[in-house]
Design an enzyme around this catalytic site. Sequence first.
Site, mmCIF file in Angstrom:
data_model
loop_
_atom_site.group_PDB
_atom_site.id
_atom_site.type_symbol
_atom_site.label_atom_id
_atom_site.label_comp_id
_atom_site.label_asym_id
_atom_site.label_seq_id
_atom_site.Cartn_x
_atom_site.Cartn_y
_atom_site.Cartn_z
ATOM 1 N N GLY A 114 -16.809 -19.204 6.023
ATOM 2 C CA GLY A 114 -17.340 -18.282 5.462
ATOM 3 C C GLY A 114 -18.921 -18.526 5.720
ATOM 4 C CB THR A 115 -21.226 -21.256 5.037
ATOM 5 O OG1 THR A 115 -20.723 -21.545 3.640
ATOM 6 C CG2 THR A 115 -22.508 -21.955 4.885
ATOM 7 C CG ASN A 170 -18.654 -16.170 -5.573
ATOM 8 O OD1 ASN A 170 -19.353 -15.351 -5.339
ATOM 9 N ND2 ASN A 170 -19.224 -17.675 -5.851
ATOM 10 C CD GLN A 213 -14.135 -15.839 -3.523
ATOM 11 O OE1 GLN A 213 -12.613 -15.706 -3.795
ATOM 12 N NE2 GLN A 213 -14.413 -16.915 -3.407
ATOM 13 C CB ALA A 218 -9.047 -19.878 6.979
ATOM 14 C CG HIS A 219 -11.405 -22.674 2.282
ATOM 15 N ND1 HIS A 219 -11.714 -23.025 0.994
ATOM 16 C CD2 HIS A 219 -12.497 -22.351 2.851
ATOM 17 C CE1 HIS A 219 -12.909 -23.011 0.539
ATOM 18 N NE2 HIS A 219 -13.636 -22.292 1.887
ATOM 19 C CB THR A 279 -13.811 -27.042 21.989
ATOM 20 O OG1 THR A 279 -14.650 -27.328 23.379
ATOM 21 C CG2 THR A 279 -12.431 -27.151 22.275
ATOM 22 C CB CYS A 286 -19.019 -22.362 -3.837
ATOM 23 S SG CYS A 286 -17.712 -21.025 -3.768
HETATM 24 N N1 PLP Z 1 -18.963 -16.171 0.362
HETATM 25 C C1 PLP Z 1 -18.391 -16.506 -1.068
HETATM 26 C C2 PLP Z 1 -18.367 -15.147 -1.681
HETATM 27 C C3 PLP Z 1 -17.613 -17.424 -1.231
HETATM 28 O O1 PLP Z 1 -17.019 -17.490 -2.409
HETATM 29 C C4 PLP Z 1 -17.567 -18.603 -0.582
HETATM 30 C C5 PLP Z 1 -16.971 -19.543 -0.862
HETATM 31 O O2 PLP Z 1 -17.231 -20.720 -1.055
HETATM 32 C C6 PLP Z 1 -18.313 -18.400 0.751
HETATM 33 C C7 PLP Z 1 -18.985 -17.356 1.207
HETATM 34 C C8 PLP Z 1 -18.323 -19.728 1.784
HETATM 35 O O3 PLP Z 1 -17.178 -19.784 2.447
HETATM 36 P P1 PLP Z 1 -16.733 -21.174 2.971
HETATM 37 O O4 PLP Z 1 -16.414 -22.177 2.106
HETATM 38 O O5 PLP Z 1 -15.718 -20.932 3.965
HETATM 39 O O6 PLP Z 1 -17.723 -21.779 3.976
#
Ligand code: PLP
Length: 378
Positions: free
Chosen positions: A71-72, A147, A175, A196-197, A233, A320
């Site tokens: 997500g980041t 979140n 989320q 995904a996680h 890749t 997070c």
């Molecule tokens: N965006 C939101 C709203 C999240 O809660 C998170 C969680 O950590 C992220 C982005 C980041 O996702 P990732 O852990 O896959 O980088």
Amino acid sequence: MNQRSYFDYNATAPLRDEVREAVVAALSIPGNPSSVHAEGRAARRAIETARTKVAALVGARAEDVIFTSGGTEANALALAARPGEARRCYVSAVEHPSVLLSRGVSQESPAKFPVTRDGVADLERLAGELAVLKDASPFVSLMAANNETGALQPVARASQIVHDAGGVLHTDAVQAAGRIGLDMTALGADLLSLSAHKIGGPTGVGALVLKPGVSVEPLLRGGTQERRRRAGTETVAGIVGFGVAAELALADLTNVDATAKLRNELEQGVLALVPDAMVLSGKAERLPNTTCFAVPGVKAETIVIGLDLAGIAVSAGSACSSGKVEASHVLSAMGISDELARGAIRASLGFATTRDDIKNFLKAFGELIGRLRPKVAA
Ligand code: PLP
């Protein structure tokens, strides 16, 4: 370890069994998905099957899904500056740090628009700011659900306002995905981030999904992967796991009422034990799996550690960034006092949560509160 009850799906959901099996099988595909031989083609097929499943989760086209490392990275890619575009960037005050701290469009620090006391974006303020915008078209980022509190955000309305102002809307749906139904077209989003996680897939894989015709400026260059939008890749096994998790999450959307029922039982049980506890965003529309409540006079870390010792996993504020004890920017943006925010606990449920987990939580929580606040509990 004794039987534990896990209430931290918003940090990371447990890996689903079907995902684990699919990931292990995919790890044995020897080929590079860019190779033309049979092994390479097998890896490519596995990725494209997953792409179709991830697209289906948000009602998008497979070719508009760009796989990322999570997500980041999806947020960073969405917010990356496009050369030659004069854009002013606006983000809600309760976005995830990966949006708030992103280098942002034109490398400006983004302007923040506020939220109400219930943690919902104030679109009047956004519309007011966009109305006076002159020579740059806006880029707005508004998450689909928060979140920490689970508060749902008015993305569809925001996208109308943004499009009327000639702008582009990104939504961080990390989320919301798999917890409520999501449709890119209904949301009117131009770009949408996934991870995904949070839905039972592996860590380290996510996606940025585009509206047809929307383009992004690659952050990573040096390869033609992902239609030249993200070089490197592909993590074949991770992507395969993401696909399976997305498919299961989509099928599971029929269970959201059951999840909401369990969440409500937990919340009511907490309020029965601690009548002065405050449910944050309690009056807003929320994700069915999330509750965030503050216990006055008790530090959240004390509760997190006490519950952990009793076999219950929850988090304080935003997991997070767990490890550091800082007042949450989300709760301060909602006008919650630092003192109350310091007692905020987030419990987030998911596909494996049972009524026994709720019972375990309330038993452990009741005992802990009885020790920490003997007078209130008595
Ligand atoms: N965006 C939101 C709203 C999240 O809660 C998170 C969680 O950590 C992220 C982005 C980041 O996702 P990732 O852990 O896959 O980088």
